[in-house]
Motif scaffolding. Structure first.
Motif, short mmCIF file in Angstrom:
data_model
loop_
_atom_site.label_atom_id
_atom_site.label_comp_id
_atom_site.label_asym_id
_atom_site.label_seq_id
_atom_site.Cartn_x
_atom_site.Cartn_y
_atom_site.Cartn_z
N SER A 64 -4.18 1.71 6.59
CA SER A 64 -4.38 1.28 5.34
C SER A 64 -5.35 -0.32 4.85
O SER A 64 -5.16 -1.16 6.11
N SER A 93 6.60 1.35 1.25
CA SER A 93 5.90 2.53 1.04
C SER A 93 7.23 3.79 1.25
O SER A 93 7.14 3.96 2.45
N ASN A 108 0.16 4.53 7.31
CA ASN A 108 -0.63 4.04 7.94
C ASN A 108 -1.42 3.46 7.91
O ASN A 108 -2.42 4.33 7.05
N SER A 134 0.48 -1.70 0.10
CA SER A 134 -0.16 -0.22 -0.31
C SER A 134 1.07 1.25 0.34
O SER A 134 1.96 1.48 1.20
N LYS A 193 -0.21 4.07 1.59
CA LYS A 193 -0.55 4.20 2.50
C LYS A 193 0.58 4.63 3.81
O LYS A 193 0.84 2.72 3.87
#
Length: 211
Positions: A15, A39, A13, A9, A11
């Protein structure tokens, strides 16, 4: 067994991919597990070596335009460039999307299958989950119950194949929740707030683009 889980992901955090990894962990917790988030992260040679020498390699990531995100693609290309001396690795995927239907993840699953063939690894199975933006609202409901019934059953099947390093037919599931209710709830709890955050009105979301 050495299991490496890659959170794909973008993101940092909270996710949906992270949530789904959390669903999987109780089924495989008796093994040696390493989890990486790609990420905004550069991997060391030691970390690449751990990935390349795992026995089961699991990718969890969101669907992007029926495909995979560019940063995950770059990571896969880097792994392909480095190669795998150990070819006895089985690859499994957990893909989520914002559509209701889990089968929307089929193309991304096929991409991962092709990648496995390119690098010489064994493609094990993909679990494709629909209604991804709804799942965080269901996180307090146990797997196998209520809206999470089908998802729980799918994780049981996936985990059995991971633990035995077996292959299986791809699984595509949606929450046990009526589609029309999902559409209403996702609009009220996610899409409309996101539109407002970005300076858009509800009416503008319904406007059609004229070519």
């Amino acid at each position: 067994m050495k299991i490496c889980i890659i959170n794909g992901s973008p993101k940092a955090n909270n996710s949906t991919s992270e949530l789904l990894i959390g669903y999987l962990m109780p089924f495989i917790k008796e093994n040696e597990i390493i989890t990486y988030r790609i990420s905004k992260r550069d991997f060391s040679e030691i970390q690449f070596s751990q990935i390349q020498n795992s026995e089961a390699l699991i990718f969890a990531f969101p669907l992007y335009i029926d495909s995979i995100d560019s940063h995950l693609l770059r990571f896969l290309l880097e792994l392909e460039k480095r190669g795998f001396e150990n070819k006895n690795i089985s690859v499994y995927c957990i893909i989520n999307n914002g559509f209701y239907e889990g089968r929307q993840n089929q193309t991304a699953a096929d991409i991962m299958k092709n990648w496995c063939e390119a690098v010489g690894l064994t493609y094990g199975q993909t679990l494709g989950v629909g209604a991804g933006e709804m799942l965080p609202f269901l996180k307090d409901i146990p797997l196998g119950h209520g809206p999470n019934k089908n998802i729980g059953i799918a994780f049981q099947k996936l985990s059995r194949n991971i633990l035995s390093l077996s292959q299986g037919k791809d699984l595509f599931v949606s929450p046990n929740w009526p589609r029309f209710l999902w559409k209403i709830q996702s609009s009220l709890d996610f899409w409309y707030p996101q539109a407002k955050k970005n300076g858009l009105k509800r009416k503008e979301l319904k406007d059609r683009i004229n070519y």
